[in-house]
Design a protein around this motif. Structure first.
Motif, PDB file in Angstrom:
ATOM      1  N   TYR A  99      16.164  29.478 -28.883  1.00 51.59           N
ATOM      2  CA  TYR A  99      17.621  29.462 -28.914  1.00 51.59           C
ATOM      3  C   TYR A  99      18.134  30.730 -29.608  1.00 51.59           C
ATOM      4  CZ  TYR A  99      16.934  24.483 -27.979  1.00 51.59           C
ATOM      5  OH  TYR A  99      16.542  23.288 -27.442  1.00 51.59           O
ATOM      6  N   ARG A 100      19.378  31.029 -29.369  1.00 48.66           N
ATOM      7  CA  ARG A 100      19.965  32.210 -29.997  1.00 48.66           C
ATOM      8  C   ARG A 100      20.283  31.976 -31.475  1.00 48.66           C
ATOM      9  NH1 ARG A 100      22.506  31.580 -25.251  1.00 48.66           N
ATOM     10  NH2 ARG A 100      24.391  30.767 -26.232  1.00 48.66           N
ATOM     11  N   SER A 101      20.660  30.745 -31.802  1.00 48.35           N
ATOM     12  CA  SER A 101      21.049  30.468 -33.190  1.00 48.35           C
ATOM     13  C   SER A 101      20.646  29.047 -33.564  1.00 48.35           C
ATOM     14  CB  SER A 101      22.558  30.646 -33.372  1.00 48.35           C
ATOM     15  OG  SER A 101      23.285  29.825 -32.466  1.00 48.35           O
ATOM     16  N   GLU A 113      17.059  34.056 -40.604  1.00 52.35           N
ATOM     17  CA  GLU A 113      18.030  33.965 -39.504  1.00 52.35           C
ATOM     18  C   GLU A 113      18.596  32.561 -39.364  1.00 52.35           C
ATOM     19  OE1 GLU A 113      14.889  34.828 -39.186  1.00 52.35           O
ATOM     20  OE2 GLU A 113      14.708  36.850 -38.369  1.00 52.35           O
ATOM     21  N   HIS A 128      26.352  26.945 -33.227  1.00 51.42           N
ATOM     22  CA  HIS A 128      24.922  27.179 -33.123  1.00 51.42           C
ATOM     23  C   HIS A 128      24.355  26.449 -31.913  1.00 51.42           C
ATOM     24  CE1 HIS A 128      25.847  27.964 -37.364  1.00 51.42           C
ATOM     25  NE2 HIS A 128      24.817  28.784 -37.351  1.00 51.42           N
ATOM     26  N   ASP A 129      23.291  27.016 -31.368  1.00 48.17           N
ATOM     27  CA  ASP A 129      22.670  26.403 -30.201  1.00 48.17           C
ATOM     28  C   ASP A 129      21.867  25.158 -30.551  1.00 48.17           C
ATOM     29  OD1 ASP A 129      23.479  28.490 -28.290  1.00 48.17           O
ATOM     30  OD2 ASP A 129      22.167  29.759 -29.494  1.00 48.17           O
TER      31      ASP A 129
END
Length: 239
Positions: free
Chosen positions: A30-32, A61, A104-105
């Protein structure tokens, strides 16, 4: 909304390390990713706690959010009452999870202790958080003797509330498992009526960076981003 709740069958079963492992692999898909800890107990105001460990293991992150912190190592509701502080309620925790999910993802919600540990004097629990947002719950269990009853009770509580059980992860698999631990690889999914979806080695918390991510991949099932094969793992340790 991609939210998963993680609960232990008790304290000291490796829940935070499993949370970090799931977060580390989620970052690769996932991106986030965000991790929410509604109530942290047993640490002082300036001491590093569970979310610091998640960040150390999974990577900075990961967004982390702690809603309440209480110094006594007790159930959140009891610890809040003793500290003279307002407790974190299930509705507050659910609202925070939804807010994180907007930005968030993937969101992980790590409980304190077991599923039915009280957040407040009204009897609110982590189960209420999961039910209110329709999130599946991943059970983190001990490896050895006594784990079957605790896992069965946790899974039964989820079923009674109509909450999906995403599976069971052994939070700390010993380097030299005894007979009970080896038999539990077959029995845990039976008593939980849910698949065994991982087993983290007992030394996982000593690793960082790519070493930790590599262990996470080997130790968690494909739907969590890993390569863990429950049947193969159980066969390796067949009693």
């Amino acid at each position: 909304m991609s939210v998963m709740v993680l609960t232990g069958t008790g304290t000291g079963v490796g829940k935070t390390v499993v949370t970090a492992a799931v977060a580390a692999l989620a970052l690769e898909r996932y991106r986030s990713v965000a991790v929410l800890k509604p109530a942290q107990t047993g640490v002082g105001p300036d001491e590093p706690a569970d979310l610091a460990e998640v960040g150390r293991l999974a990577g900075q992150e990961v967004t982390t959010w702690e809603l309440g912190r209480f110094p006594d190592a007790l159930a959140p509701g009891t610890a809040a009452r003793r500290a003279g502080l307002p407790p974190v309620t299930p509705s507050q925790a659910a609202a925070a999870a939804v807010e994180l999910a907007r930005g968030h993802d993937h969101v992980l919600v790590e409980g304190a202790g077991g599923l039915l540990v009280r957040f407040d004097d009204d009897g609110g629990t982590l189960a209420d958080v999961a039910w209110s947002i329709g999130a599946p719950v991943l059970i983190v269990a001990d490896a050895g003797l006594g784990t079957l009853n605790a896992t069965a009770l946790t899974a039964e509580a989820l079923r009674q509330r109509g909450i999906e059980c995403a599976g069971v992860v052994v939070g700390s698999w010993p380097a030299e498992p005894d007979l009970a631990a080896r038999c539990n690889l077959d029995d845990l999914p039976l008593v939980a009526d849910a698949p065994l979806v991982g087993a983290l080695p007992e030394n996982a918390a000593a690793l960082v960076g790519e070493e930790f991510r590599a262990v996470a991949r080997r130790s968690l099932a494909p739907f969590l981003g890993g390569e863990f094969d429950a049947n193969g793992f159980a066969a390796e340790y067949a009693a």
